[in-house]
Design a protein around this motif. Structure first.
Motif, PDB file in Angstrom:
ATOM      1  N   ASN B  41       0.735  -1.650   0.554  1.00 11.18           N
ATOM      2  CA  ASN B  41      -0.009   0.358   0.079  1.00 11.18           C
ATOM      3  C   ASN B  41       0.739   1.038   0.003  1.00 11.18           C
ATOM      4  N   GLY B  42       2.218   1.290  -0.115  1.00 10.81           N
ATOM      5  CA  GLY B  42       3.189   2.450  -0.604  1.00 10.81           C
ATOM      6  C   GLY B  42       3.733   2.510   0.775  1.00 10.81           C
ATOM      7  N   ALA B  43       3.465   2.137   1.393  1.00 12.10           N
ATOM      8  CA  ALA B  43       4.678   2.819   2.564  1.00 12.10           C
ATOM      9  C   ALA B  43       6.228   2.835   2.520  1.00 12.10           C
ATOM     10  N   GLY B 119       7.284 -13.238   5.204  1.00  9.95           N
ATOM     11  CA  GLY B 119       6.835 -14.125   3.830  1.00  9.95           C
ATOM     12  C   GLY B 119       4.680 -14.038   4.949  1.00  9.95           C
ATOM     13  N   SER B 120       4.390 -14.663   4.082  1.00  9.05           N
ATOM     14  CA  SER B 120       2.777 -14.150   4.844  1.00  9.05           C
ATOM     15  C   SER B 120       1.511 -15.076   3.735  1.00  9.05           C
ATOM     16  N   PHE B 121       0.470 -15.322   3.468  1.00 13.24           N
ATOM     17  CA  PHE B 121      -0.069 -15.811   2.382  1.00 13.24           C
ATOM     18  C   PHE B 121      -0.410 -14.854   1.968  1.00 13.24           C
ATOM     19  N   LEU B 122      -0.768 -13.361   1.867  1.00 11.21           N
ATOM     20  CA  LEU B 122      -0.792 -12.336   1.006  1.00 11.21           C
ATOM     21  C   LEU B 122       0.082 -11.982  -0.129  1.00 11.21           C
ATOM     22  N   CYS B 214      -5.599 -12.521   7.343  1.00 17.05           N
ATOM     23  CA  CYS B 214      -4.338 -12.130   7.439  1.00 17.05           C
ATOM     24  C   CYS B 214      -4.366 -14.068   6.345  1.00 17.05           C
ATOM     25  N   LEU B 215      -5.416 -14.704   5.984  1.00 16.21           N
ATOM     26  CA  LEU B 215      -5.346 -16.655   5.319  1.00 16.21           C
ATOM     27  C   LEU B 215      -5.427 -16.060   4.150  1.00 16.21           C
ATOM     28  N   ARG B 216      -5.561 -14.720   3.601  1.00  9.30           N
ATOM     29  CA  ARG B 216      -5.613 -14.627   2.035  1.00  9.30           C
ATOM     30  C   ARG B 216      -4.908 -14.147   1.160  1.00  9.30           C
ATOM     31  N   GLU B 217      -4.546 -15.998   0.128  1.00  9.67           N
ATOM     32  CA  GLU B 217      -3.031 -15.848  -0.644  1.00  9.67           C
ATOM     33  C   GLU B 217      -3.670 -14.834  -1.604  1.00  9.67           C
ATOM     34  N   ASP B 218      -2.042 -14.623  -2.040  1.00  6.57           N
ATOM     35  CA  ASP B 218      -2.284 -13.441  -3.204  1.00  6.57           C
ATOM     36  C   ASP B 218      -2.877 -12.110  -3.189  1.00  6.57           C
ATOM     37  N   LEU B 219      -3.009 -11.096  -2.353  1.00  6.63           N
ATOM     38  CA  LEU B 219      -3.221  -9.928  -2.422  1.00  6.63           C
ATOM     39  C   LEU B 219      -2.437  -9.050  -2.575  1.00  6.63           C
ATOM     40  N   VAL B 220      -1.125  -9.352  -2.345  1.00  5.64           N
ATOM     41  CA  VAL B 220      -0.201  -9.028  -3.019  1.00  5.64           C
ATOM     42  C   VAL B 220       0.677  -9.002  -3.402  1.00  5.64           C
ATOM     43  N   SER B 221       1.957  -8.738  -4.547  1.00  5.82           N
ATOM     44  CA  SER B 221       3.015  -9.555  -5.054  1.00  5.82           C
ATOM     45  C   SER B 221       4.247  -8.553  -4.505  1.00  5.82           C
TER      46      SER B 221
END
Lengths: 244, 244
Positions: B41-43, B119-122, B214-221
């Motif tokens: 998100n641009g931090a 690392g995270s599911f995201l 937090c369990l949503r996969e591949d929300l970000v790259s």
């Protein structure tokens, strides 16, 4: 029995409250299996020591000295930690002083516990029946391999969790995970544990028959307990073998 | 990628060779998820610090300060580690100084590694694709809860092992176990993780919507990487989202 926790490495013991707990030390390949087998075969006591040097004063003092490092018998010692050395012929009425890479270190780090007992597939039912009756938190301590996680110790811990757990039992995440692994493995333990690094290590040392032996359930009905410096058979009337 | 190991607790890090390794720090509920989301998100940067005191010099210095202890926002801080605080509106172009109970401690203990990423599911697919191309051992570091094993971090590590593993990959017992747990959990992650103590802790704090997020996969790259003291987006061309 108030709660069941699994400590996945001796290095994590400082993060558990040992004082009021019954600690079960687990080193399936092979120290805890051999200790159970040895006491069932009439050894007077097994004295776990952390260092090779600590064994020396016992030599020639009527004791057998046993030492394993990296899976092999240390030169100059009577034997190592293969269960096949712990037969009636070899050790009935004798005191064995034992040091191993992982298991005896784990025992020494549990000294602050209310009680320290030894678990293996060889005594799993007798042990679980006894644990169920204890009015203390149960801490299952996996010896691992040089402080790393080991599959076989954790799967055994999971087997005990599975036997102890009732609706009201408080168990931690490690106990949840250990039970999951056990439930996956139990159909064919030997095949499942072939994945483990320790299995591969033992395969290289040509001691596969030890592995098969260490996975036999309920071969004995003793519970080794630490009294002072010595592991001896628990003096309470043993629960009968077999589930209630 | 030479090998994949899983370190189940930051307290076990001293037993791994970090020097040549790519360390992946994992704190699913919620630090590593929020770091991924925040950088996506641009931090400008997220600075992980171990202690609350270390945050103070950054205050009023144009930085946001974020602190979580025992699952809750610490009084006087801008926010905690809920991903819903790490939105574009809140943090685009800003530097966030973050301290959490587990995740930021784990990051600090990995400083000796060749490279430290988050690392995270995201970001799991982007991360796994990148890890697969690294010519270094991979060490997946579970932040756990106060040095204890945690189910959600381990299941995530198992998901990464599952994506990285090929016939020739050397993996340790902890990676075997983590993958087993992931394979059991993956059909319904949310339900499986309901068993975890951290889930129960978060339920008491009424932050269940954080868990689902937090369990949503591949929300970000993005791949957050530690450069000096700051976590920033990895500067290499990111691998495209999606498996090869």
């Amino acid at each position: 029995m108030k709660s069941v926790q699994v400590c996945l490495s001796p290095a994590l013991l400082p993060f558990y409250e040992l004082d009021d707990a019954v600690a079960v030390v687990i080193d399936i390949f092979r120290a805890s299996s051999s200790i159970c087998y040895g006491l069932a075969n009439g050894a007077k006591a097994i004295i776990p020591v952390a260092d090779l040097d600590e064994c020396l004063p016992y030599r020639g003092n009527g004791c057998l000295v046993a030492a394993e490092r990296n899976g092999e018998v240390v030169e100059g010692f009577d034997f190592g930690n293969s269960p096949f050395s712990y037969t009636k012929e070899n050790i009935a009425e004798k005191t064995v002083v034992l040091t191993t890479t992982n298991g005896t270190q784990a025992i020494r780090r549990c000294l602050a516990a209310k009680r320290v007992v030894i678990g293996s597939f060889l005594n799993i039912t007798t042990l679980s029946d006894w644990l169920r009756k204890q009015d203390h938190p149960i801490l299952l301590v996996c010896s691992g391999w040089k402080n790393h996680f080991s599959l076989e110790d954790t799967v055994f811990a999971g087997a005990v969790v599975n036997r102890l757990k009732t609706d009201g039992t408080v168990i931690d995440d490690a106990a949840q995970a250990a039970e999951s692994l056990y439930l996956e493995a139990r159909g064919d333990l030997a095949t499942y544990l072939r994945k483990s690094s320790h299995h591969q290590r033992m395969q290289r040392l040509h001691i596969e028959q030890d592995i098969a032996f260490c996975l036999r359930e309920d071969l004995v009905s003793v519970i080794p307990v630490l009294e002072g410096k010595e592991l001896v058979c628990l003096n309470e009337p043993a629960a009968p073998v077999g589930r209630p």
